[in-house]
Write an enzyme that holds these catalytic residues in place. Sequence first.
Site, PDB file in Angstrom:
ATOM      1  N   HIS A 243       0.903  -1.151   0.000  1.00 29.75           N
ATOM      2  CA  HIS A 243       0.000   0.000   0.000  1.00 29.75           C
ATOM      3  C   HIS A 243       0.939   1.197   0.000  1.00 29.75           C
ATOM      4  CE1 HIS A 243      -3.593   2.251   1.997  1.00 29.75           C
ATOM      5  NE2 HIS A 243      -2.680   3.138   1.643  1.00 29.75           N
ATOM      6  N   HIS A 269      -4.962  -2.591  -4.125  1.00 30.13           N
ATOM      7  CA  HIS A 269      -5.862  -1.533  -4.635  1.00 30.13           C
ATOM      8  C   HIS A 269      -5.120  -0.587  -5.578  1.00 30.13           C
ATOM      9  CE1 HIS A 269      -4.115   0.188  -1.029  1.00 30.13           C
ATOM     10  NE2 HIS A 269      -4.956  -0.440  -0.243  1.00 30.13           N
ATOM     11  N   HIS A 317      -8.671   5.363   8.138  1.00 32.45           N
ATOM     12  CA  HIS A 317      -7.341   5.937   8.340  1.00 32.45           C
ATOM     13  C   HIS A 317      -7.293   6.927   9.500  1.00 32.45           C
ATOM     14  CE1 HIS A 317      -5.482   4.017   4.895  1.00 32.45           C
ATOM     15  NE2 HIS A 317      -6.590   4.277   4.217  1.00 32.45           N
ATOM     16  N   ASP A 357     -10.342  -6.229   0.730  1.00 30.08           N
ATOM     17  CA  ASP A 357      -9.907  -5.195   1.680  1.00 30.08           C
ATOM     18  C   ASP A 357     -10.918  -5.104   2.822  1.00 30.08           C
ATOM     19  OD1 ASP A 357      -8.394  -3.223   2.886  1.00 30.08           O
ATOM     20  OD2 ASP A 357      -8.734  -1.701   1.354  1.00 30.08           O
TER      21      ASP A 357
END
Length: 558
Positions: A243, A269, A317, A357
């Site tokens: 990531h 992703h 996040h 995810d």
Amino acid sequence: MTIDPYAYAAAHGPRAGDRLRLGDSGLVIRVESDAQHYGDEFLAGFGKTARDGLHLKAAAVRDTCDVVISNVVVIDAVQGIRKVSIGIREGRVHAIGRAGNPDTLDGVDVVVGTGTSIVSGEGLIATAGAVDTHVHLLSPRIMEASLASGVTTIIGQEFGPVWGVGVNSPWALKHAFGAFDAWPVNIGFLGRGSSSHEAPLIEALAEGGASGFKVHEDMGAHTRALDTALRVAEEHDVQVALHSDGLNECLSVEDTLRVLDGRTIHAFHIEGCGGGHVPNVLKMAGVPHVIGSSTNPTLPFGRDAVAEHYGMIVSVHDLKTDLPGDAAMARDRIRAGTMGAEDVLHDLGAIGITSSDAQGMGRAGETVRRTFAMAGKMKAQFGAEGDDDNARVLRYIAKLTINPALAHGLAHEVGSIEVGKLADLVLWRPDHFGAKPQLVLKSGFPAYGVVGDPNAATDTCEPLVLGPQFGAHGATPAEISVAFVAQAALDQGGDTMPTRRRRVAVRGTRGIGPADLRLNSRTGAVDVDQRTGLVTLDGDPLRSEPAESVSLNRLYFL
């Protein structure tokens, strides 16, 4: 004697050349071949041919099969689309082809004995269990959603609602593996690769039993961390999932490619909304040593995708929307142009894997149905590729099964329906294909599927719901599932994993790329215009309009 083709299909399943619609996706497959011999079929039931003295061989089970799935249409990236019977012995696929008794039939591939259990596959579709390589294990209930969607292998991170993005502690891994003994799924854990020193990485592999690494921008995706993870991965033959640095603080996408220096990586992703270099991480999709994957919130690109992702990014996040910088960081990741191009890149085979995810901005139980909804959307936009959709369907099933298995070194055990591999199989009714399985077999044993009223006279009485079967109870889940670990854990032999599962080392993860994936090997120069957001592949623009509605959705789910 002649029989109406529809009546024949109702009893014995479709014949070679027959066509099947897959749910409401708009996809139509054609059966390429049929292992049955017409007029002398194998069929179980009252007054049928699967009887002692007819098509059941009077022999010990060890000389036949434990379980046989009869006359099922297989959709598999390796086998193609054909009607066969599948013989299972001691949890593995033992034989594929015509079922029956070689004493009474010619050309028998799958010997069915008087002690063999039979799963009637007539009229059903069989696929390999899906492999989800991107799961944030923030809740044990994820396994319910995964199994109910046809996922049988999980590569996870975390062990509950903790800030993990990879698990390195041998103590934590011990208990995480132990917890999974309650679930009939294969499990592997990624260790956190965001470290400038190799010690915690080696510890995770050799002492904890991790099967790879996750390098994540939230914990550090800078030059030293990425290079350290790759060096350890090269030494121990494990995969690194990336990531990348969405803030471009330390590295741009070009810098990251230079750090890779030709070393294999799995770019999570890859479209970028889930995280990664802003605004052009999608450039990595065409690179020969980068295996790209998508996560399901952006699949297929729909009218609400842009709006829904802001809140998701803020939540996972831990951003503060009252801080202008945090709000801007979230908005910068959301780009309609790359979302639309992602669908097209999948259809061209330039992105070879789909994943969830789960609870890190994705939905654990929606990867299979969103993948085939995307395939249906691409057919509607670009048209059929021939008289049937076999090529497109096989390309998309590969994204769910064999390709993630290849990327993470699992393909010697799972990912396709092949002799010798674990019999992790999912049976579907054609009208529910991709949405709701009929039965999930884990190592050939019923683990999850449609169950009826437990007090009813038959097992088909409503209400019918998806739920655990006997393979999900007692000691059985651990015994029919495996733990994927690094070879270092097996060599050292000092891990503290309490699990009864068989430990299996991952292998073959280094020196591979899109060229090694099944049916999804397109590479090329992917570019993202930083001003307009237009995505091109080898100079050709890639566009896909947001869908107003998608298949495999409201017809099947409230």
